[in-house]
Design an enzyme around this catalytic site. Structure first.
Site, PDB file in Angstrom:
ATOM      1  N   ASP A 399       1.032  -1.348  -0.357  1.00  0.00           N
ATOM      2  CA  ASP A 399      -0.159   0.003  -0.153  1.00  0.00           C
ATOM      3  C   ASP A 399       1.104   1.473  -0.081  1.00  0.00           C
ATOM      4  O   ASP A 399       1.417   1.666   0.326  1.00  0.00           O
ATOM      5  CB  ASP A 399      -0.808  -0.030   1.102  1.00  0.00           C
ATOM      6  CG  ASP A 399      -1.984  -1.001   0.448  1.00  0.00           C
ATOM      7  OD1 ASP A 399      -2.354  -0.515  -0.108  1.00  0.00           O
ATOM      8  OD2 ASP A 399      -2.444  -1.926   0.768  1.00  0.00           O
ATOM      9  N   THR A 400       0.614   1.727  -0.024  1.00  0.00           N
ATOM     10  CA  THR A 400       1.133   3.062  -1.214  1.00  0.00           C
ATOM     11  C   THR A 400       0.647   4.593  -0.574  1.00  0.00           C
ATOM     12  O   THR A 400      -0.257   4.361  -0.468  1.00  0.00           O
ATOM     13  CB  THR A 400       1.477   2.583  -2.042  1.00  0.00           C
ATOM     14  OG1 THR A 400       2.297   1.708  -2.407  1.00  0.00           O
ATOM     15  CG2 THR A 400       2.096   3.677  -2.966  1.00  0.00           C
ATOM     16  N   THR A 401       1.985   6.213  -0.469  1.00  0.00           N
ATOM     17  CA  THR A 401       0.796   6.746  -1.153  1.00  0.00           C
ATOM     18  C   THR A 401       1.360   7.874  -1.644  1.00  0.00           C
ATOM     19  O   THR A 401       2.026   7.493  -2.101  1.00  0.00           O
ATOM     20  CB  THR A 401       0.937   7.339   0.429  1.00  0.00           C
ATOM     21  OG1 THR A 401      -0.140   8.856   0.664  1.00  0.00           O
ATOM     22  CG2 THR A 401       2.308   8.666   0.810  1.00  0.00           C
TER      23      THR A 401
END
Length: 596
Positions: A399-401
C-alpha cells in the site's frame, strides 16, 4: 458532448461507502437504503475539483495537504512542500508509507523546462548471496511478506535530500518541523486509515511466527490495539528520528546513529542488512519515458526497476482503437483496457528488473510498431485465454501513498512512496518509530529471470508516479496508488479525460476496473501456476448489463464494492493559457486537495 453513461457510478456505490466505514470501526449498522443528493453542475456521482492560482497540494490526508500549503506560503518550492507532506503521511498514514520504504518522483522544473525522474529505491543486502538467501528460505518456494528476509534498504530519506539538493528552498529543519510536532503532540486518526490499521494488525497477528520480533511494532502502533478513527495517535520515537534527520541531514540516517541502530537491530533479530548497506545507498536520477496517446497528450512514466512503462505500453496499444465510439461504461471499452493490461503485464513479468543488472529492451517495448503488433493480438469479441510476452526484434543484443504539489513558479511534483505490502515487514528498529518495508518480496527466485534475487540489487517496484504533457507543455501531475492497479489506473484516468472529456475530479471518481492475474515478475520465466486469464474486478458503478456482456466475452468478472483495491488518486493540472491550477483527490481515501 461527453459520450458517457451514468452507469459509471450507481447509487449503490454511493450508499456503500458509509457501510464500509462502519464495518471498519467494528460497528453493526443497518443499511442506509438511500442514495446521494444532486449537483447543480457536473456528474451526480462526483464533486467539484478545486481551483487555485498560486499553488495546490493533493494528498491522502487533509493535514498533510495543509502542511504542504503552509510550506508553499512560507516561500518553499513544490519539492519542499512534497517532502513535508510525505513526512507527514509517514506519521499519519503509516498503513501505506513511511521512511522505512522507497520513493519515486517525477518533477517538472519550469526553469529548465524539463522533466526529471528520481528512483529512490533501495537494494538487497550486499553480504547475502543468492545461495545464502535461498538457504534462509528454509524450503519455501517464495519470499515471505513479513520478517527480515524481504527487507531492503529504505530509500525515502535519501530521495528527499536528492530532490531538496536540486530544487529545495527552505531548510530541512523547517520542512520537517510540522511532522515532528504532530508526532510528539498527536493527531486524530482518519477513517480509512483506521480501517487499514485494523486490517494490518489482523495480518500481523496471523503471521507472528514469520515476523519474529513484533514487540517494537506493537509498542509503536498497536499498544492499545488498532488505532480507531478520531483517536489521537502519537509517535514520539518517529519525531525524534525525524529531528535527527532535520539537524544531521541524510547522513544521520545512512551513516550516523540511526544507521548504527538499524545495524544493531538486524544483527539482533538475525536479519541480513548491515551498516555498510545503509552507508552505500544512493538514489538515481533517471530519464522519464513518454509516449504520444492522442489529441496532443503524452503520458510520461519512470523506467524499470519500476512498472511505470507498463502504463506506456498500454497507451501505445489502446491508441490503435477509438474508444470514444462506445460509452465509457460499455463492455467494449472495458474489454480493450483489460486486454491491453494483460498484454503489457506479460512484458512486465518477462523484462522489468534492475536495469543495472538486467537491462530491458525499452526502446522496442515503447515503439509504435510494437504497440500495433500487440494490439493486433486482441480479439474484439472475446477474451484471449492466454497471452505471452513479446520477442525482441533487435539487431545486436537481444500500500503506498501518492501526493502531488504545484507551486507559484510552475514547478510540479509527482511523488509516490510506499512500504509495499500494507504497513511493511512488521519490523520496527529499537526506538526509531518507523516500520521497514517488505519490498524484497518482489524478487524472483528463478536464477534465469532478470528480476532474480542477487546481492546489492534493486527489486522490481510497483510504485510509480505519472505525468502528462499537452502539446509538449506540462499539463498534469498525477498518480494512483495500489500495486498492480497503478499502471491500469493511470491509463483509465487518462482515457476518462482525453477520450471522454471528464474533469479532473470526475476522472478519478468514475468507476474503475482492476485486472488481477497473469504472469508475475516474482515467478519463473514460464509463469508456472499463474492464473493466465485472471480476474476482472469492477466497481458497482459498472452496470449489470455490462458485467454480463463481459462474462459472455469470456472474462472472469467480479463486482467489488469495497474501493480499497481500486487505488488512491490525486492530481493537479495547469491551464496552459491562464496558469490556473486545478486539483482533485480520491473519494476512496481520506485525502483532500487544497490550494491558495
Amino acid at each position: 458532448m461527453r459520450n458517457l453513461v451514468i452507469s459509471l457510478l450507481t447509487l449503490t456505490a454511493l450508499a456503500a461507502a458509509p457501510v464500509h466505514a462502519e464495518e471498519a470501526a467494528g460497528a453493526q449498522q443497518p443499511k442506509l437504503e438511500i442514495g446521494g443528493g444532486g449537483r447543480p453542475v457536473g456528474e451526480a456521482w462526483s464533486r467539484s475539483p478545486i481551483f487555485a492560482e498560486h499553488g495546490i497540494a493533493a494528498t491522502a490526508h487533509p493535514l498533510a495537504s495543509q502542511i504542504a500549503i503552509d510550506i508553499l506560503k512560507k516561500g518553499g518550492s513544490a519539492v519542499d512542500a512534497a517532502i513535508a507532506a510525505n513526512a507527514a503521511l509517514g506519521l499519519m498514514e503509516p498503513t501505506g508509507n513511511g521512511i522505512g520504504g522507497d520513493l519515486f518522483a517525477i518533477i517538472w522544473d519550469p526553469k529548465t523546462e524539463k522533466l526529471y525522474g528520481l528512483n529512490g529505491s533501495g537494494k538487497s543486502p550486499m553480504g547475502t548471496s543468492y545461495d545464502q538467501f535461498v538457504a534462509q528460505l528454509d524450503g519455501r518456494d517464495s519470499i515471505p511478506p513479513f520478517g527480515p528476509l524481504p527487507v531492503t534498504v529504505p530509500g525515502t530519506v535519501d530521495g528527499w535530500f536528492e530532490m531538496h539538493g536540486k530544487f529545495g528552498k527552505l531548510s530541512m529543519a523547517d520542512i520537517l518541523a510540522p511532522t515532528i510536532a504532530y508526532a510528539r503532540e498527536g493527531h486524530p486518526v482518519a477513517p480509512v486509515i483506521g480501517y487499514y490499521f485494523a486490517g494490518n494488525l489482523k495480518r500481523f497477528e496471523e503471521n507472528l511466527d514469520m515476523i519474529g520480533d513484533f514487540a517494537n511494532a506493537r509498542a509503536t502502533y498497536f499498544a492499545n490495539g488498532a488505532p480507531k478513527a478520531g483517536e489521537i495517535f502519537k509517535n514520539p520515537d518517529l519525531g525524534n528520528t525525524l529531528n535527527q534527520i532535520a539537524t544531521g541531514g541524510r547522513d544521520a540516517f545512512y551513516k550516523g546513529d540511526i544507521a548504527k541502530t538499524m545495524d544493531s537491530y538486524f544483527k539482533r533479530i538475525g536479519g541480513n542488512l548491515r551498516y555498510a548497506d545503509f552507508a552505500a545507498h544512493s538514489s538515481k536520477w533517471v530519464e522519464p519515458g513518454c509516449v504520444d496517446y492522442r489529441k496532443g497528450y503524452e503520458l510520461c512514466e519512470l523506467p524499470p526497476n519500476s512498472q511505470g512503462f507498463a502504463a506506456l505500453q498500454m497507451a501505445n496499444i489502446l491508441k490503435n482503437v477509438d474508444l470514444a465510439q462506445w460509452p465509457r461504461g460499455s463492455a467494449e471499452v472495458l474489454h480493450y483496457i483489460t486486454e491491453a493490461k494483460r498484454l503489457a503485464f506479460e512484458d512486465v513479468a518477462r523484462f522489468y528488473a534492475d536495469p543495472d543488472m538486467s537491462p530491458a529492451p525499452l526502446e522496442w517495448l515503447l515503439s509504435d510498431a510494437y504497440g500495433q503488433e500487440r494490439f493486433a493480438l486482441i480479439d474484439p469479441a472475446k477474451a484471449s485465454p492466454e497471452f505471452g510476452p513479446g520477442e525482441p526484434k533487435l539487431e545486436g543484443e537481444g500500500d503506498t501513498t501518492y501526493l502531488t504539489v504545484a507551486d507559484k513558479d510552475g514547478m510540479m511534483v509527482s511523488l509516490i512512496q510506499s512500504n509495499y505490502r500494507g504497513m511493511g515487514s512488521g519490523l520496527v528498529a529499537d526506538g526509531l518509530g518507523f516500520m521497514f518495508q517488505d519490498r524484497g518480496e518482489l524478487y524472483s527466485l528463478d536464477p534465469n529471470h532478470p528480476n532474480v534475487y542477487a546481492a546489492g540489487k534493486r527489486p522490481f517496484q510497483t510504485i510509480i508516479p505519472a505525468f502528462m504533457k499537452k502539446n509538449g507543455k506540462p499539463f498534469m501531475s498525477f498518480g494512483l496508488m495500489g500495486g498492480g492497479m497503478q499502471p491500469q489506473g493511470h491509463v483509465q484516468v487518462m482515457i476518462n479525460m482525453v477520450d471522454y472529456g471528464m474533469n479532473l475530479q470526475e476522472a478519478g471518481d468514475a468507476a474503475r476496473l482492476n485486472h488481477d492475474g497473469g504472469r508475475q515478475p516474482t515467478q519463473d520465466l514460464t509463469g508456472t501456476g499463474a492464473d493466465l486469464l485472471g480476474t476482472l474486478n469492477v466497481e458497482p458503478g459498472i452496470s449489470a448489463a455490462t458485467v454480463e456482456r463481459l462474462k459472455a466475452m469470456g472474462h472472469n468478472v467480479k463486482v467489488v464494492s469495497n474501493g480499497a483495491m481500486f487505488g488512491g488518486y490525486q492530481a493537479i493540472t495547469q491551464d496552459l493559457e491562464t496558469g490556473v491550477y486545478t486539483g482533485a483527490t480520491e473519494m476512496r481515501k481520506d485525502g483532500q486537495a487544497i490550494g491558495y
